[in-house]
Design an enzyme around this catalytic site. Structure first.
Site, PDB file in Angstrom:
ATOM      1  N   VAL A  61     -12.897  38.702 -63.508  1.00 46.38           N
ATOM      2  CA  VAL A  61     -11.797  37.751 -63.400  1.00 46.38           C
ATOM      3  C   VAL A  61     -10.538  38.285 -64.079  1.00 46.38           C
ATOM      4  O   VAL A  61      -9.415  37.860 -63.760  1.00 46.38           O
ATOM      5  CB  VAL A  61     -12.228  36.395 -64.021  1.00 46.38           C
ATOM      6  CG1 VAL A  61     -12.383  36.519 -65.536  1.00 46.38           C
ATOM      7  CG2 VAL A  61     -11.255  35.273 -63.677  1.00 46.38           C
ATOM      8  N   LYS A  62     -10.701  39.221 -65.008  1.00 44.79           N
ATOM      9  CA  LYS A  62      -9.569  39.708 -65.794  1.00 44.79           C
ATOM     10  C   LYS A  62      -8.565  40.512 -64.972  1.00 44.79           C
ATOM     11  O   LYS A  62      -7.436  40.726 -65.420  1.00 44.79           O
ATOM     12  CB  LYS A  62     -10.083  40.566 -66.962  1.00 44.79           C
ATOM     13  CG  LYS A  62     -10.986  39.819 -67.935  1.00 44.79           C
ATOM     14  CD  LYS A  62     -10.263  38.730 -68.698  1.00 44.79           C
ATOM     15  CE  LYS A  62     -11.108  38.188 -69.821  1.00 44.79           C
ATOM     16  NZ  LYS A  62     -10.412  37.162 -70.624  1.00 44.79           N
ATOM     17  N   ASP A  63      -8.960  40.959 -63.784  1.00 45.86           N
ATOM     18  CA  ASP A  63      -7.997  41.679 -62.940  1.00 45.86           C
ATOM     19  C   ASP A  63      -6.773  40.814 -62.656  1.00 45.86           C
ATOM     20  O   ASP A  63      -5.645  41.310 -62.567  1.00 45.86           O
ATOM     21  CB  ASP A  63      -8.640  42.056 -61.597  1.00 45.86           C
ATOM     22  CG  ASP A  63      -9.694  43.135 -61.728  1.00 45.86           C
ATOM     23  OD1 ASP A  63      -9.906  43.635 -62.845  1.00 45.86           O
ATOM     24  OD2 ASP A  63     -10.309  43.475 -60.697  1.00 45.86           O
TER      25      ASP A  63
END
Length: 453
Positions: A43-45
């Site tokens: 999700v950090k992208d």
């Protein structure tokens, strides 16, 4: 032709997947937002791209600059993808509790990785918070990302992840469940969803050793709640500005063991190969089941990919060492099965105490059985040697037979744990197990304690 102009254009639009087996005890529709479909597998992208976009726009990040960030690994991966496409250098400061896979992956995509100790205070100069800040002041043309307090973090999820979930559920979502670390995901998604429907409940998943749950419920930042934990990606010993406690309706805490066990369950029962925080999220959701009604639509977010944990949660030896495998342990052989075939470390009656001390040091053990040509005749224990040293400083040069105590009791491999526990006391520190083939193994108090579930 349909194609992305670069890898960054593939970020987002991750699928919702219905969970079936692992949530069968809940009547509601449970949907997983599987963020492993992002190119950096987490999700950090989303927020990595948003934070860099905004820093470029207002001049904090200049062409050819160096990006510096303290990360548990996934944000670093997202930043690395953007850095590659746009020509930046990247320094990732990571704590030593993170998996080796995360560190290797960051190096594989060109990041410089600096590893810091986990078990230090946030303001300790060795902490990954402090080191990343210091590097940002020392490195020319650099930008310190600070995902914990950077508003672009939660804004990315307000602008992208929240709308995706709303559209994918046709606005029928009633609950959103996610692990809380920097707070950007839950706060950004939660803000968007509550603006669409104030009745949607937002639940945060916390871990033991983190301050979030108690702070949310009492407003007290309790330092006594801060202690080392194994779970990666969620929980904090600080209060990041991206955690909007007004958006979150409640927290539930998940143990390290449950997080690890349910990470594996997701893979085995649902075919969803996710990371440690996903195990926490699904176990937390099950703990919250009384809050869900049959007609509810519950979305749980899975943060990252299981490939980053193959040496940890997906490794039987790692799980067993921490007591996380639910194996039935009822008899002696269950305690020593990993050591069957290994040679038992022993000492001879005529050897010097110094030899036994060196053997203890080499093998990292505290008790040694003593034998002569007739078999086991005695034992030595490090606590005895410690006490005897203060009585006689020349103890190391004496033969073992002069300082040994009675031999350890011998039990068969089917002896019960209760029997073994009754044999181990302050006067007897271990038992020997007869493996019936002329070999023996030792069971210590530590082995019995390690078997406690």
């Amino acid at each position: 032709m349909q194609y992305a102009k670069n890898i960054l254009e593939t970020i987002g639009n991750t699928p919702l997947v219905k969970l079936n087996s692992i949530t069968e005890e809940i009547d509601s529709l449970i949907l997983a937002k599987v963020e492993t479909f992002n190119p950096g597998n987490s999700v950090k992208d989303r927020m990595a791209l948003k934070m860099i976009d905004d820093a470029e726009a207002d001049g904090r990040l200049k062409p050819g600059g160096t990006i510096i960030e303290g990360t548990s690994g996934n944000t670093g991966m997202g930043l690395a993808l953007v850095a590659i496409v746009r020509g930046y250098k990247l320094i990732c400061v990571i704590s030593d509790k993170q998996s080796k896979e995360k560190m290797d992956i960051l190096r594989a995509v060109g990041a410089e990785v600096i590893v810091c100790p986990t078990n230090v205070e946030p303001d300790d100069p060795r902490s990954y918070y402090s080191v990343s800040k210091r590097l940002a002041t020392e490195t020319p043309n650099s930008w310190y990302v600070n995902q914990y307090d950077n508003p672009s973090n939660s804004l990315a999820h307000y602008e992208q992840t929240g709308p995706e979930i709303w559209e994918q559920t046709d606005g029928k979502i009633t609950h959103f469940v996610a692990g809380v670390g920097t707070g950007g995901t839950i706060s950004g998604v939660g803000k968007f969803l509550k603006e669409k429907n104030p009745n949607i409940k937002i639940w945060g998943i916390d871990t033991y050793g983190s301050v979030f749950k108690k702070y949310h419920e009492t407003g007290i930042f309790d330092e006594n709640e801060i202690y080392p934990y194994i779970t990666e990606g969620i929980g904090e010993d600080i209060l990041p500005k991206n955690v909007n406690f007004d958006i979150i309706d409640g927290f539930t805490k998940v143990t390290d063991k449950d997080a690890a066990v349910f990470t594996r369950k997701l893979a085995i029962e649902e075919g969803i190969f996710c990371g440690n925080s996903a195990g926490s999220a699904i176990k937390g959701l099950l703990q919250l089941k009384k809050h869900f009604k049959k007609e509810d639509v519950v979305v749980v977010l899975f943060h990252d990919h299981g490939s980053r944990y193959v040496g940890k949660m997906f490794n039987d030896d790692w799980m067993r060492e921490r007591g996380f495998l639910d194996e039935e342990i009822t008899k002696a052989i269950d305690l020593i099965k990993d050591r069957v075939g290994n040679q038992l470390v022993t000492a001879k009656t005529e050897e010097l105490v110094s030899h036994a001390i060196e053997r203890m040091r080499t093998h990292d053990i505290s008790q040694i059985p003593v034998e002569d040509q007739n078999g086991f005749v005695g034992s030595i224990d490090e606590s005895d040697l410690f006490r005897l040293y203060f009585e006689d400083k020349n103890i190391a040069d004496k033969p073992i037979k002069e300082v040994m105590r009675k031999a350890f009791p011998i039990v068969n491999k089917d002896a019960s744990i209760d029997k073994i526990s009754n044999l181990i006391d302050k006067d007897n520190k271990a038992v020997l197990v007869d493996l019936e083939n002329g070999t023996y193994q030792i069971i210590t108090k530590y082995d019995v304690i390690s078997a406690i579930r």
